[in-house]
Design a protein around this motif. Structure first.
Motif, PDB file in Angstrom:
ATOM      1  N   THR A  16      78.216  25.830  53.892  1.00  9.71           N
ATOM      2  CA  THR A  16      78.484  26.210  52.511  1.00  9.71           C
ATOM      3  C   THR A  16      79.982  26.381  52.376  1.00  9.71           C
ATOM      4  O   THR A  16      80.632  26.892  53.274  1.00  9.71           O
ATOM      5  N   ASP A  17      80.500  25.964  51.263  1.00  8.79           N
ATOM      6  CA  ASP A  17      81.927  26.112  51.021  1.00  8.79           C
ATOM      7  C   ASP A  17      82.219  27.595  50.837  1.00  8.79           C
ATOM      8  O   ASP A  17      81.932  28.182  49.803  1.00  8.79           O
ATOM      9  N   LYS A  18      82.782  28.216  51.848  1.00  8.45           N
ATOM     10  CA  LYS A  18      82.988  29.654  51.854  1.00  8.45           C
ATOM     11  C   LYS A  18      84.050  30.103  50.859  1.00  8.45           C
ATOM     12  O   LYS A  18      84.171  31.271  50.568  1.00  8.45           O
ATOM     13  N   ARG A  19      84.829  29.169  50.314  1.00  5.89           N
ATOM     14  CA  ARG A  19      85.878  29.534  49.372  1.00  5.89           C
ATOM     15  C   ARG A  19      85.309  30.075  48.067  1.00  5.89           C
ATOM     16  O   ARG A  19      85.989  30.792  47.352  1.00  5.89           O
ATOM     17  N   PHE A  20      84.072  29.725  47.744  1.00  4.26           N
ATOM     18  CA  PHE A  20      83.544  30.060  46.435  1.00  4.26           C
ATOM     19  C   PHE A  20      82.344  30.997  46.451  1.00  4.26           C
ATOM     20  O   PHE A  20      81.784  31.285  45.410  1.00  4.26           O
ATOM     21  N   ILE A  21      81.951  31.487  47.605  1.00  5.01           N
ATOM     22  CA  ILE A  21      80.765  32.333  47.691  1.00  5.01           C
ATOM     23  C   ILE A  21      80.971  33.636  46.926  1.00  5.01           C
ATOM     24  O   ILE A  21      80.134  34.039  46.130  1.00  5.01           O
ATOM     25  N   LYS A  22      82.092  34.296  47.134  1.00  4.15           N
ATOM     26  CA  LYS A  22      82.320  35.597  46.498  1.00  4.15           C
ATOM     27  C   LYS A  22      82.475  35.453  44.989  1.00  4.15           C
ATOM     28  O   LYS A  22      81.959  36.255  44.228  1.00  4.15           O
ATOM     29  N   ARG A  23      83.190  34.416  44.558  1.00  6.35           N
ATOM     30  CA  ARG A  23      83.363  34.234  43.116  1.00  6.35           C
ATOM     31  C   ARG A  23      82.048  33.871  42.448  1.00  6.35           C
ATOM     32  O   ARG A  23      81.783  34.310  41.335  1.00  6.35           O
ATOM     33  N   SER A  24      81.214  33.087  43.100  1.00  8.00           N
ATOM     34  CA  SER A  24      79.926  32.744  42.491  1.00  8.00           C
ATOM     35  C   SER A  24      79.035  33.970  42.414  1.00  8.00           C
ATOM     36  O   SER A  24      78.304  34.164  41.445  1.00  8.00           O
ATOM     37  N   ARG A  25      79.120  34.854  43.424  1.00 11.04           N
ATOM     38  CA  ARG A  25      78.350  36.096  43.379  1.00 11.04           C
ATOM     39  C   ARG A  25      78.860  36.986  42.247  1.00 11.04           C
ATOM     40  O   ARG A  25      78.086  37.590  41.523  1.00 11.04           O
ATOM     41  N   GLU A  26      80.177  37.043  42.066  1.00 13.58           N
ATOM     42  CA  GLU A  26      80.736  37.863  40.987  1.00 13.58           C
ATOM     43  C   GLU A  26      80.354  37.299  39.617  1.00 13.58           C
ATOM     44  O   GLU A  26      80.036  38.050  38.700  1.00 13.58           O
ATOM     45  N   LEU A  27      80.346  35.981  39.485  1.00  7.87           N
ATOM     46  CA  LEU A  27      79.936  35.363  38.225  1.00  7.87           C
ATOM     47  C   LEU A  27      78.475  35.675  37.930  1.00  7.87           C
ATOM     48  O   LEU A  27      78.110  35.974  36.795  1.00  7.87           O
ATOM     49  N   LYS A  28      77.649  35.631  38.960  1.00  2.00           N
ATOM     50  CA  LYS A  28      76.235  35.950  38.781  1.00  2.00           C
ATOM     51  C   LYS A  28      76.067  37.411  38.350  1.00  2.00           C
ATOM     52  O   LYS A  28      75.250  37.717  37.484  1.00  2.00           O
ATOM     53  N   THR A  29      76.867  38.300  38.916  1.00  2.00           N
ATOM     54  CA  THR A  29      76.808  39.715  38.546  1.00  2.00           C
ATOM     55  C   THR A  29      77.236  39.919  37.101  1.00  2.00           C
ATOM     56  O   THR A  29      76.586  40.647  36.341  1.00  2.00           O
ATOM     57  N   ILE A  30      78.314  39.260  36.698  1.00  2.00           N
ATOM     58  CA  ILE A  30      78.782  39.372  35.317  1.00  2.00           C
ATOM     59  C   ILE A  30      77.728  38.833  34.355  1.00  2.00           C
ATOM     60  O   ILE A  30      77.443  39.436  33.325  1.00  2.00           O
ATOM     61  N   ALA A  31      77.138  37.694  34.709  1.00  2.00           N
ATOM     62  CA  ALA A  31      76.102  37.098  33.862  1.00  2.00           C
ATOM     63  C   ALA A  31      74.906  38.036  33.728  1.00  2.00           C
ATOM     64  O   ALA A  31      74.340  38.193  32.638  1.00  2.00           O
ATOM     65  N   THR A  32      74.529  38.688  34.816  1.00  2.00           N
ATOM     66  CA  THR A  32      73.414  39.634  34.769  1.00  2.00           C
ATOM     67  C   THR A  32      73.748  40.812  33.863  1.00  2.00           C
ATOM     68  O   THR A  32      72.923  41.241  33.051  1.00  2.00           O
ATOM     69  N   MET A  33      74.971  41.326  33.993  1.00  2.00           N
ATOM     70  CA  MET A  33      75.380  42.464  33.168  1.00  2.00           C
ATOM     71  C   MET A  33      75.414  42.105  31.683  1.00  2.00           C
ATOM     72  O   MET A  33      74.941  42.871  30.843  1.00  2.00           O
ATOM     73  N   VAL A  34      75.952  40.941  31.354  1.00  7.55           N
ATOM     74  CA  VAL A  34      76.014  40.512  29.955  1.00  7.55           C
ATOM     75  C   VAL A  34      74.604  40.302  29.417  1.00  7.55           C
ATOM     76  O   VAL A  34      74.297  40.698  28.281  1.00  7.55           O
ATOM     77  N   ASP A  35      73.732  39.718  30.216  1.00  2.67           N
ATOM     78  CA  ASP A  35      72.341  39.502  29.800  1.00  2.67           C
ATOM     79  C   ASP A  35      71.637  40.837  29.535  1.00  2.67           C
ATOM     80  O   ASP A  35      70.958  41.006  28.521  1.00  2.67           O
TER      81      ASP A  35
END
Length: 136
Positions: A16-35
């Protein structure tokens, strides 16, 4: 006697491209919060976000995608660079303040990961590359 003419099995390493794991997790968290915020305030329309929440989420995704820290990005509360406009920063603050405590009940793993991520120290601001100046 039957001969087997199939190709030998080869193991393919999963990476897995480790460069984007943390940012994708943060985006998922933001999306959950907005939802959660949109549904909790009666904004949603038949399971989709309202236009203002969609706009906020898209803005947050763009800011996250263009972060100068890359995947070493701290949480926004710990960041030395405030890339959100004042209006959007206030909107996302309200969303996170409302949805944050509720995430512990509805999405405990995401909430705990976000809290742990927020405890990390912010990295130093990346140095700007030197520009060549033409001497007059």
């Amino acid at each position: 006697m039957k001969t087997d003419h199939t190709m030998p099995r080869q193991a393919i390493e999963f990476t897995t491209d480790k460069r984007f794991i943390k940012r994708s997790r943060e985006l998922k968290t933001i999306a959950t919060m907005v939802d959660m915020y949109c549904r909790g305030h009666g904004h949603d329309r038949r399971g989709t976000l309202c236009p203002s929440c969609v706009m906020l989420l898209e803005y947050a995704a763009r800011r996250l995608e263009r972060c100068v820290f890359g995947d070493a990005k701290p949480t926004c509360a710990n960041c030395v660079v405030h890339c959100y406009s004042a209006n959007m920063r206030e909107q996302i603050r309200v969303v996170m303040q409302w949805a944050g405590p509720r995430m512990l009940l509805r999405h405990p793993i995401q909430a705990i990961m976000h809290l742990l991520h927020g405890r990390r120290l912010a990295p130093a601001l990346p140095a700007r590359p030197a520009r060549d100046r033409a001497d007059p």
